[in-house]
Design an enzyme around this catalytic site. Structure first.
Site, PDB file in Angstrom:
ATOM      1  N   LYS A 190      29.971  -1.422   2.424  1.00 19.48           N
ATOM      2  CA  LYS A 190      30.579  -2.063   1.253  1.00 19.48           C
ATOM      3  C   LYS A 190      31.959  -1.482   0.904  1.00 19.48           C
ATOM      4  O   LYS A 190      32.895  -2.229   0.615  1.00 19.48           O
ATOM      5  CB  LYS A 190      29.639  -1.886   0.060  1.00 19.48           C
ATOM      6  CG  LYS A 190      29.964  -2.775  -1.106  1.00 19.48           C
ATOM      7  CD  LYS A 190      29.355  -4.113  -0.876  1.00 19.48           C
ATOM      8  CE  LYS A 190      29.570  -5.069  -2.011  1.00 19.48           C
ATOM      9  NZ  LYS A 190      28.828  -6.312  -1.759  1.00 19.48           N
ATOM     10  N   HIS A 250      21.196  19.139   4.617  1.00 18.65           N
ATOM     11  CA  HIS A 250      21.762  17.781   4.677  1.00 18.65           C
ATOM     12  C   HIS A 250      23.254  17.781   4.328  1.00 18.65           C
ATOM     13  O   HIS A 250      23.606  17.652   3.159  1.00 18.65           O
ATOM     14  CB  HIS A 250      21.013  16.868   3.703  1.00 18.65           C
ATOM     15  CG  HIS A 250      19.625  16.568   4.134  1.00 18.65           C
ATOM     16  ND1 HIS A 250      19.330  15.586   5.051  1.00 18.65           N
ATOM     17  CD2 HIS A 250      18.449  17.133   3.800  1.00 18.65           C
ATOM     18  CE1 HIS A 250      18.028  15.548   5.251  1.00 18.65           C
ATOM     19  NE2 HIS A 250      17.464  16.477   4.513  1.00 18.65           N
ATOM     20  N   GLU A 288      25.261  15.457   4.714  1.00 21.64           N
ATOM     21  CA  GLU A 288      25.678  14.112   4.280  1.00 21.64           C
ATOM     22  C   GLU A 288      25.527  13.892   2.782  1.00 21.64           C
ATOM     23  O   GLU A 288      26.096  12.970   2.210  1.00 21.64           O
ATOM     24  CB  GLU A 288      24.892  13.044   5.063  1.00 21.64           C
ATOM     25  CG  GLU A 288      23.406  12.929   4.729  1.00 21.64           C
ATOM     26  CD  GLU A 288      22.512  13.935   5.474  1.00 21.64           C
ATOM     27  OE1 GLU A 288      23.039  14.947   5.958  1.00 21.64           O
ATOM     28  OE2 GLU A 288      21.296  13.703   5.539  1.00 21.64           O
ATOM     29  N   GLY A 348      13.811  12.961   9.120  1.00 19.67           N
ATOM     30  CA  GLY A 348      12.700  12.019   9.248  1.00 19.67           C
ATOM     31  C   GLY A 348      11.438  12.640   8.708  1.00 19.67           C
ATOM     32  O   GLY A 348      11.384  13.851   8.468  1.00 19.67           O
ATOM     33  N   SER A 354      30.780 -17.595  -2.349  1.00 25.27           N
ATOM     34  CA  SER A 354      30.061 -17.408  -3.611  1.00 25.27           C
ATOM     35  C   SER A 354      30.961 -16.813  -4.683  1.00 25.27           C
ATOM     36  O   SER A 354      30.624 -16.808  -5.853  1.00 25.27           O
ATOM     37  CB  SER A 354      28.881 -16.459  -3.390  1.00 25.27           C
ATOM     38  OG  SER A 354      29.370 -15.143  -3.189  1.00 25.27           O
ATOM     39  N   GLY A 355      32.124 -16.291  -4.252  1.00 27.92           N
ATOM     40  CA  GLY A 355      32.984 -15.614  -5.213  1.00 27.92           C
ATOM     41  C   GLY A 355      32.684 -14.123  -5.258  1.00 27.92           C
ATOM     42  O   GLY A 355      33.406 -13.353  -5.871  1.00 27.92           O
ATOM     43  N   GLY A 356      31.613 -13.704  -4.600  1.00 30.08           N
ATOM     44  CA  GLY A 356      31.303 -12.273  -4.494  1.00 30.08           C
ATOM     45  C   GLY A 356      32.255 -11.608  -3.507  1.00 30.08           C
ATOM     46  O   GLY A 356      33.027 -12.279  -2.822  1.00 30.08           O
ATOM     47  N   VAL A 357      32.178 -10.273  -3.458  1.00 28.27           N
ATOM     48  CA  VAL A 357      33.131  -9.521  -2.638  1.00 28.27           C
ATOM     49  C   VAL A 357      33.029  -9.903  -1.159  1.00 28.27           C
ATOM     50  O   VAL A 357      34.032 -10.200  -0.510  1.00 28.27           O
ATOM     51  CB  VAL A 357      32.873  -8.003  -2.778  1.00 28.27           C
ATOM     52  CG1 VAL A 357      33.899  -7.218  -1.977  1.00 28.27           C
ATOM     53  CG2 VAL A 357      32.910  -7.591  -4.228  1.00 28.27           C
ATOM     54  N   ASP A 358      31.807  -9.918  -0.635  1.00 29.68           N
ATOM     55  CA  ASP A 358      31.659 -10.094   0.813  1.00 29.68           C
ATOM     56  C   ASP A 358      32.150 -11.462   1.283  1.00 29.68           C
ATOM     57  O   ASP A 358      32.932 -11.565   2.225  1.00 29.68           O
ATOM     58  CB  ASP A 358      30.193  -9.902   1.241  1.00 29.68           C
ATOM     59  CG  ASP A 358      29.658  -8.543   0.804  1.00 29.68           C
ATOM     60  OD1 ASP A 358      30.482  -7.650   0.546  1.00 29.68           O
ATOM     61  OD2 ASP A 358      28.435  -8.393   0.702  1.00 29.68           O
ATOM     62  N   SER A 359      31.694 -12.518   0.604  1.00 29.73           N
ATOM     63  CA  SER A 359      32.103 -13.833   1.094  1.00 29.73           C
ATOM     64  C   SER A 359      33.588 -14.076   0.830  1.00 29.73           C
ATOM     65  O   SER A 359      34.261 -14.739   1.609  1.00 29.73           O
ATOM     66  CB  SER A 359      31.229 -14.953   0.519  1.00 29.73           C
ATOM     67  OG  SER A 359      31.459 -15.136  -0.849  1.00 29.73           O
ATOM     68  N   SER A 360      34.123 -13.493  -0.243  1.00 31.21           N
ATOM     69  CA  SER A 360      35.561 -13.663  -0.515  1.00 31.21           C
ATOM     70  C   SER A 360      36.386 -12.986   0.570  1.00 31.21           C
ATOM     71  O   SER A 360      37.356 -13.556   1.076  1.00 31.21           O
ATOM     72  CB  SER A 360      35.945 -13.044  -1.863  1.00 31.21           C
ATOM     73  OG  SER A 360      35.266 -13.687  -2.893  1.00 31.21           O
ATOM     74  N   CYS A 399      18.335  18.273   9.849  1.00 28.20           N
ATOM     75  CA  CYS A 399      16.991  18.368   9.284  1.00 28.20           C
ATOM     76  C   CYS A 399      15.930  18.137  10.361  1.00 28.20           C
ATOM     77  O   CYS A 399      15.813  18.924  11.284  1.00 28.20           O
ATOM     78  CB  CYS A 399      16.842  17.413   8.112  1.00 28.20           C
ATOM     79  SG  CYS A 399      15.403  17.823   7.110  1.00 28.20           S
ATOM     80  N   TYR A 400      15.196  17.032  10.302  1.00 27.64           N
ATOM     81  CA  TYR A 400      14.197  16.790  11.351  1.00 27.64           C
ATOM     82  C   TYR A 400      14.869  16.770  12.734  1.00 27.64           C
ATOM     83  O   TYR A 400      14.329  17.294  13.707  1.00 27.64           O
ATOM     84  CB  TYR A 400      13.461  15.466  11.114  1.00 27.64           C
ATOM     85  CG  TYR A 400      12.437  15.183  12.191  1.00 27.64           C
ATOM     86  CD1 TYR A 400      11.236  15.882  12.240  1.00 27.64           C
ATOM     87  CD2 TYR A 400      12.680  14.235  13.187  1.00 27.64           C
ATOM     88  CE1 TYR A 400      10.304  15.662  13.245  1.00 27.64           C
ATOM     89  CE2 TYR A 400      11.758  13.999  14.197  1.00 27.64           C
ATOM     90  CZ  TYR A 400      10.568  14.716  14.218  1.00 27.64           C
ATOM     91  OH  TYR A 400       9.651  14.497  15.213  1.00 27.64           O
TER      92      TYR A 400
END
Ligand code: XMP
Length: 514
Positions: A370, A169, A171, A55, A223-229, A82-83
């Site tokens: 994602k 870090h 990550e 942070g 919508s045909g996008g990944v998430d809604s599909s 870190c912080y």
């Protein structure tokens, strides 16, 4: 079944989502909360472990982001990064001071392999540092377990109390052994089972959706996008024909995309659901006539989407549930999860419809990143070309055409983009570049084709590499690939006589081209 949980307490660092993702890669479920979370809530959730993020504050200053010392008395393992590491040391009696220069970048790390965190980690490796302050003295009861040339306490721990502090870090991918360190914490310190997997997620969700929906009716904007599909297929597997998907073709999709979506989800497609395609192309072109200002275009496209969707919903009548393809970064970025709230309101196609009669919202992907959504998609057997589709903005080509949007310009940009995508795939670059597409500048200039003088448009090619889509760099596409794309676009797409490659990074540019 109750999920095992690790909590990421967000102190405003830029890597909060990355930490959560890395933990999930160890097959451990985790959630991000602001550092302002009430300790009672933490007790209630009873996590297997807690990670404190980096942070921007200095822990010894007044008004800095802090927390009650009680956190370290709960008997729950805590890892400060870190912080988070500095704060833990500061609160428990160690010393944190301002360094004479900011340490930023790669550093050579030496670790003590007898620490659980560093077990099976190379004794010497590279780590990523980014800090002003440093821990000059570890808190009583802590032993130093790692150092770098500039950090006397790069890591320390109190093994009895399961408290661990790491100044760098783990990550970030530049920290060579970082994933192993995080995995050591969640699996070998917190003793998580590591059974967060997408196959069990799918099973769990299908069961939960069936229980929730009963014999109710569900409506989904596809919508045909990944998430809604992925959301649609998950629902279809759970409740079949009780689901109706409305797909609005706004005429601003990529080439052939409308037909591709219909082929997969329509009546001859792969899934059991009711599919309604609304061909609203002309309606959008009419609304966009003469509009050149980018924000205006976005607004019109968003509002029109809601209107079209509402009209269709009206024909269907009252439904019980409305599906939204919200994913975890949306939740975090809209300020509901962590501390580093970046409001991305424009990233929703246009908010929720006001005039659709529904009881409740279902967001089956709300907990997923994602890459996890993609894994679920594969698990559900959705075709790979859909699952690995690159991000495509809700307003579509409307924000890849500078100036007025016309049917003719849409055709040009669709054709150019299709060629570009085909050549990138042929060159084997399609999975390595973050996002790439063709856009249409509003510039026309003189050229020569055969014996003829032309006065045509310039197409801009964009390709960026990015981790979080908040910053990005132009991808270094081999020149011969660009050359091939240029020559094909000019030869095959009527109305284009120049091709540019956009090398702008973000910031100062944006990824989209509007
Ligand atoms: P910018 O252009 O803001 O884009 O650098 C960052 C990422 O967000 C996507 N984007 C959108 N996605 N609706 C969306 O669903 C939108 O209005 C929108 N605007 C930008 C963009 O494609 C990139 O991945």
């Amino acid at each position: 079944m109750k999920r095992e949980l690790v909590i990421v307490m967000d102190f405003g660092g830029q890597y909060n989502q990355l930490i959560a993702r890395r933990v999930r890669e160890c097959n451990v479920y985790c959630e991000i909360y602001s550092y302002k979370i009430d300790i009672e809530k933490i007790k209630e959730m009873n996590p297997k472990g807690i990670i404190l993020t980096g942070g921007p504050s200095s822990c010894y200053e007044e008004d800095s982001a802090t927390y009650s010392k009680e956190l370290f008395e709960l008997g729950i393992p805590v890892l400060g990064l870190c912080y988070g590491a500095q704060l833990m040391q500061h609160l428990l009696g160690g010393k944190v001071e301002r360094a004479s220069v900011r340490e930023y970048g790669k550093s050579e790390l030496t670790v003590d392999n007898s620490s659980v965190i560093f077990s099976n980690v190379k004794t010497k490796s590279t780590c990523w540092m980014s800090h002003f302050d440093y821990i000059s003295q570890a808190a009583p009861g802590f032993t130093i377990t790692a150092t770098t040339p500039d950090c006397p306490v790069a890591a320390c721990e109190n093994k009895e109390k399961d408290l661990y502090a790491i100044q760098f870090h783990p990550e970030v991918l530049h920290t060579e052994e970082g994933t192993k360190m995080l995995s050591n914490f969640v699996l070998n310190v917190c003793h998580c089972a590591g059974d967060w997997r997408m196959d069990s997620f799918v099973e769990e969700q299908i069961k939960a959706i069936r229980e929730k929906v009963g014999d109710g009716k569900v409506l989904c904007a596809l919508s045909g996008g990944v998430d809604s599909s992925v959301a649609a297929v998950l629902l279809s597997k759970a409740i079949g024909n009780q689901l109706t998907c409305v797909f609005v073709d706004h005429g601003l999709l990529r080439k052939n995309e409308g037909d591709e979506v219909e082929a997969v989800f329509g009546p001859n497609g792969n899934y059991e659901l009711n599919f309604i395609r609304v061909n609203a192309q002309q309606r959008y072109y009419d609304k966009l006539k003469g509009v050149t200002e980018p924000e205006n275009k976005r607004k019109i496209i968003g509002e029109e989407f809601i209107r079209v969707f509402e009209e269709e919903a009206k024909k269907i009548g009252a439904v019980d549930f409305l599906v939204q393809g919200t994913i975890y970064p949306d939740v975090v970025e809209s300020g509901l999860g962590g501390e580093s709230a970046v409001i991305k309101s424009h990233h929703n196609v246009g908010g929720l419809p006001d005039h659709v009669d529904f009881r409740e919202i279902i967001e089956p992907l709300r907990d997923l990143f994602k890459d996890e959504v993609r894994k679920v998609g594969l698990e559900l057997g959705i075709p790979e070309y859909l699952v690995f589709r690159q991000p495509f903005p809700g307003p579509g080509l409307g924000i890849r055409i500078i100036g007025e949007v016309t049917e003719e310009k849409v055709r040009i940009v669709q054709d150019a983009d299709a060629i570009y995508r085909e050549e990138i795939a042929k060159a084997g670059l399609d999975r390595t570049i973050g996002q790439y597409f063709a856009a249409l500048t509003n510039m026309r200039s003189v050229g020569v084709m055969g014996d003829e003088r032309t006065y045509d448009y310039a197409v801009a090619l964009r390709a960026v590499n990015t981790i979080d889509f908040m910053t990005a760099e132009a991808a270094q596409i081999p020149y011969d690939v660009l050359n091939k794309v240029m020559s094909r676009i000019i030869n095959e797409v009527r109305g284009v006589n120049r091709v540019f490659y956009d090398i702008t990074s973000k910031p100062p540019g944006t990824i989209e081209f509007e």
